[in-house]
Design an enzyme around this catalytic site. Structure first.
Site, PDB file in Angstrom:
ATOM      1  N   THR A 361       6.961  11.800   0.536  1.00  0.00           N
ATOM      2  CA  THR A 361       5.607  11.571   1.039  1.00  0.00           C
ATOM      3  C   THR A 361       5.619  10.583   2.194  1.00  0.00           C
ATOM      4  O   THR A 361       6.556   9.798   2.354  1.00  0.00           O
ATOM      5  CB  THR A 361       4.680  10.989  -0.043  1.00  0.00           C
ATOM      6  N   ASP A 362       4.564  10.605   2.981  1.00  0.00           N
ATOM      7  CA  ASP A 362       4.330   9.509   3.920  1.00  0.00           C
ATOM      8  C   ASP A 362       4.003   8.267   3.098  1.00  0.00           C
ATOM      9  O   ASP A 362       3.784   8.335   1.880  1.00  0.00           O
ATOM     10  CB  ASP A 362       3.200   9.880   4.886  1.00  0.00           C
TER      11      ASP A 362
END
Length: 648
Positions: A361-362
Site C-alpha cells: 500500500t501507499d
C-alpha cells in the site's frame, strides 16, 4: 599429554586450513569480503562457508546458497512464528542518526521526529522493511546500514533487512522526492521523458542503482508511471508525462537500469506506482487529503492509464504500489480506495495481469498520524467507518501483501488468533516478501563496503552524467529571430532568480534592466493556496490550483519584457499557462529540474537544447477547467502541444 598435544595441533591445522581456504578461495562459495568483515555468524560445513543465521550450529536449507531459492523460502517460512510473519508485512519509516549510530537519540529534524529508530522496531515488532527519510553523508549512512544489519543478525532467525527510499537523484527534489544532496543530480522523471531517450533513462537508473547499492538501499519506491492527464495535479513532476507510449518506454528502461535483466545481488528492486494510475484526479486535487478522495473518468479512459503498468509488468517490476484514491463510476468496481479494493488488486492485478510480485500500500492507510499539532487522517477512503482491525483485514483480503508507513503487527496476530484471517493467507504474502529478499541476495550478503560508499555516491563521473542530462532535457519553445544562442562575454545581462556568480561567467551583470542588452529570468509554474488546505501544513507543501501568473507577479514580468529583450525559463513541475509571457518573450525555455549552470550553458550555446514537451502547455485556465481529467492532450488550442521543442 601427547594425545592432548596432537589434538591441539590438529585443531590448529583445521583453523589454519580454514583461513587459507577463505583467503585463497578453496572454500566452496567463499563469502564476500564485506560479509567476512562484518558478520559474526560465519560457519563452515566441510568446505562450504555460510552464515548461521538462526545460531543453531548447523546448516539449514535457508542458509545454504546452493539450494534452490523456493526451497530456501519454504524452509524459512516453516520456521517463522506468526509474530515474525506479521512484522514482515509492514514497511516502516526509520530514523538515521547523523553520526550513523543506531541507538535512540533526540531527533534533530522534523523527518527524524516522525520516525522511530530501527532497533526499537526490530525488537518490539519484528520489522524487517524500513524506508529512509532524511539521511547523513554516504559513508555515515553506509556505516548505519551495516550496524543495523549486524543488529538484525542477533534476532532469532537473522532475517536481513530491506531498506527502501523515495527518489534521491532529483536536483529539484520536492515533497515527493528526497533531496539529492551528495547523490548525483538529474532532472525530474518528466525531464527524462522530455529527452525521450531510452538509453539515457537506463543510464540514469543504472547510476542511481550503483549509488543506492553503495549505501544499502535495496528497494526504490518508484518509478511513478501515472499519466499526467490532469494538469493541476501536484504530482506531475514525478511522472513521465501524459503519453502512455512514451511513459511505457521510459518505465521499461528505468526498471531495467535498476533491476537488470533479472533480480539479483546487484539489483535495486522497483516498486512501481500508483496502480491503476493516479493521474485523473478531480480538479487536480490529491487523495493524500480528505478533501479529495475520488479519481474520475469523464472520458471513459480508465484502461489508458493501465498501459504503462503493462510495460512495468513485462519489465519484471519487483513490486506494485496502489494509490489512495477511489475509482468513481467504474462498472463492477466498489468505490473504496485502491488498496482496499478487491476488484482492483485481486481481479485486475492478480488475475487479469497474473501479477505475482509484492503489492504494498501507499503510506498511512490505516491509522491517523500526529504531525506536530496537525492530525493527518488515515487515507481510508470509502472505509472511514471501519475499525483499525477491519481496515487491515480488508486490505489483506483485497490481495495486498504489505502495508506502507504502518506498524501494526499485533493487529494481524490478533486477526489470525481470532479466526478472522487465515495463516495460510499470511503465508502467501510472506512467500512473496521472502522471495524478493532471497532474489536480492540479502541472506548471503546484506553488508556494504563503507570505504567505497563516499567514492561511489556523487562521483565526478556520475555528477557529470547528471549535468549532461539536465542540459539535454531543457526544452526550447520560442526563439524569435534566432536570438539564442547568446554570445558569451559580450553582453550586459540583467538576471532574476539566477546565481550572480554563475551568471557572471557569461557576461557583465547589471542591476538595472534599462542598462542591459538582455534579461534572463527563471520562473516556476505558479501555485496558489486553496481553501481546502487551510490550516494543514502538509497540504500547504503541495502545489495546488491555477497554473497561470496573475496580478502584480504577471505585470512585473510583462514590464520587464517590454523594457529589455528577455529570455524566460520556467521550471515545469506542472504545466504552466503563460500565453502573455510567451508572446512578449524573445525566447522561451522550460526545464524539468536543471540548475543555473545547465540553463546558461544552453542559453549561451555550449550545448544545444534537445528536449520536447512530455505534456502540453494549455493556452488558458478556461481550457484547463474544461478538459477531461482522464484524457491526454485534451485542452482546447494548447499554447504548446505535446512534443513541441526546437533546437539551434
Amino acid at each position: 599429554m601427547r594425545t592432548n598435544k596432537l589434538l591441539w595441533y590438529a585443531a590448529g591445522a583445521v583453523a589454519l586450513a580454514t583461513v587459507f581456504a577463505f583467503t585463497y578461495g578453496r572454500v566452496g562459495n567463499t563469502l564476500p569480503d564485506t560479509v567476512m568483515a562484518q558478520s559474526t555468524l560465519i560457519r563452515t560445513e566441510g568446505n562450504f562457508a555460510y552464515r548461521d543465521l538462526n545460531k543453531n550450529g548447523q546448516l539449514d536449507v535457508y542458509e545454504d546458497s546452493r539450494q534452490p531459492m523456493e526451497d530456501r523460502v519454504q524452509d524459512l517460512l516453516k520456521k517463522m512464528t506468526l509474530e515474525e510473519k506479521a512484522g514482515m508485512m509492514f514497511y516502516s519509516p526509520v530514523r538515521v542518526n547523523a553520526d550513523g549510530s543506531i541507538e535512540d537519540k533526540p531527533a534533530k529534524d522534523f523527518l527524524a521526529s516522525i520516525s522511530p529508530v530501527g532497533i526499537t522496531q526490530i525488537d518490539k515488532n519484528h520489522i524487517t522493511h524500513f524506508n529512509l527519510f532524511g539521511v547523513p553523508a554516504p559513508d555515515t549512512l553506509a556505516m548505519w546500514y551495516n550496524s543495523i544489519q549486524k543488529y538484525e543478525e542477533k534476532t532469532r532467525l537473522g532475517i536481513p533487512l530491506t531498506i527502501a527510499s523515495d527518489p534521491r537523484n532529483q536536483g529539484s527534489a520536492g515533497i515527493f522526492a528526497m533531496s539529492a544532496k551528495t547523490f548525483s543530480m538529474w532532472p525530474d522523471p518528466l525531464g527524462l521523458a522530455a529527452v525521450g531517450d531510452d538509453k539515457l533513462t537506463e543510464q540514469f537508473a543504472d547510476i542511481s542503482r550503483q549509488e543506492y547499492l553503495a549505501v544499502g538501499i535495496r528497494q526504490g519506491l518508484h518509478p511513478q508511471v501515472d499519466l499526467a492527464t490532469e494538469p493541476r495535479w501536484p504530482r506531475i513532476s514525478g511522472t513521465f508525462g501524459e503519453d502512455a507510449a512514451l511513459s511505457s518506454r521510459m518505465a521499461t528502461a528505468y526498471i531495467k537500469g535498476y533491476q537488470g535483466e533479472k533480480l539479483d545481488k546487484n539489483s535495486v528492486a522497483m516498486m512501481t506506482k500508483h496502480f491503476p494510475g493516479g493521474g485523473p484526479q478531480k480538479n487536480g486535487l490529491d487523495p493524500h487529503f480528505d478533501f479529495q478522495k475520488g479519481e474520475v473518468y469523464p472520458g471513459n479512459n480508465f484502461n489508458y492509464h493501465l498501459i504503462p503498468f503493462e510495460a512495468a509488468f513485462k519489465a519484471g517490476t519487483a513490486a506494485i504500489m496502489p494509490y489512495y484514491g477511489v475509482p468513481m463510476g467504474q462498472p463492477g468496481v466498489p468505490e473504496v480506495g485502491f488498496s482496499y479494493n478487491k476488484a482492483i488488486i485481486t481481479e485486475l492485478l492478480r488475475k487479469k495481469y497474473h501479477y505475482d510480485g509484492v503489492v504494498c500500500t501507499d503510506w498511512g492507510l490505516v491509522t491517523d498520524s500526529k504531525l506536530g499539532t496537525i492530525n493527518f487522517p488515515a487515507r481510508a477512503w470509502g472505509v472511514e467507518n471501519l475499525s483499525k482491525e477491519e481496515r487491515v483485514l480488508k486490505i489483506i483480503d483485497a490481495g495486498v501483501d504489505q502495508l506502507g508507513g504502518e506498524n501494526l503487527p499485533d493487529v494481524i496476530v490478533k486477526l489470525v488468533k481470532d479466526g478472522k484471517l487465515s495463516e495460510k493467507r499470511i503465508d502467501e504474502s510472506i512467500t512473496r516478501l521472502l522471495r524478493l529478499k532471497f532474489q536480492l541476495g540479502l541472506f548471503d550478503n546484506p553488508f556494504v563496503d563503507v570505504k567505497k560508499a563516499a567514492a561511489i555516491v556523487g562521483s565526478a563521473e556520475f555528477m557529470k552524467a547528471g549535468m549532461d542530462a539536465q542540459r539535454r532535457s531543457i526544452t526550447l519553445l520560442k526563439n524569435d529571430n534566432h536570438v539564442l544562442p547568446l554570445a558569451p562575454n559580450k553582453l550586459k545581462i540583467y538576471i532574476k532568480n539566477i546565481n550572480p556568480k554563475i551568471a557572471a561567467q557569461y557576461g557583465t551583470i547589471v542591476t538595472d534592466p534599462k542598462q542591459a542588452d538582455i534579461a534572463i529570468i527563471r520562473l516556476q509554474t505558479p501555485n496558489y493556496p486553496i481553501p481546502e488546505a487551510k490550516g494543514n501544513f502538509i497540504a500547504g507543501m503541495f502545489h495546488w490550483g491555477d497554473l497561470d501568473f496573475k496580478g502584480q507577479a504577471l505585470q512585473d514580468i510583462l514590464d520587464l519584457e517590454k523594457t529589455v529583450p528577455t529570455v524566460v525559463d520556467i521550471y515545469i513541475d506542472r504545466p504552466a499557462v503563460v500565453p502573455e509571457i510567451s508572446k512578449n518573450a524573445k525566447a522561451l525555455l522550460v526545464n524539468f529540474g536543471s540548475n543555473d549552470t545547465a540553463l546558461l550553458d544552453v542559453v549561451f550555446g555550449k550545448y544545444k537544447p534537445g528536449g520536447h514537451l512530455p505534456i502540453e502547455l494549455p493556452s488558458s485556465m478556461e481550457a484547463v477547467r474544461n478538459q477531461k481529467e482522464d484524457m491526454p492532450y485534451d485542452s482546447k488550442d494548447p499554447l504548446y502541444k505535446f512534443g513541441a521543442g526546437l533546437s539551434y
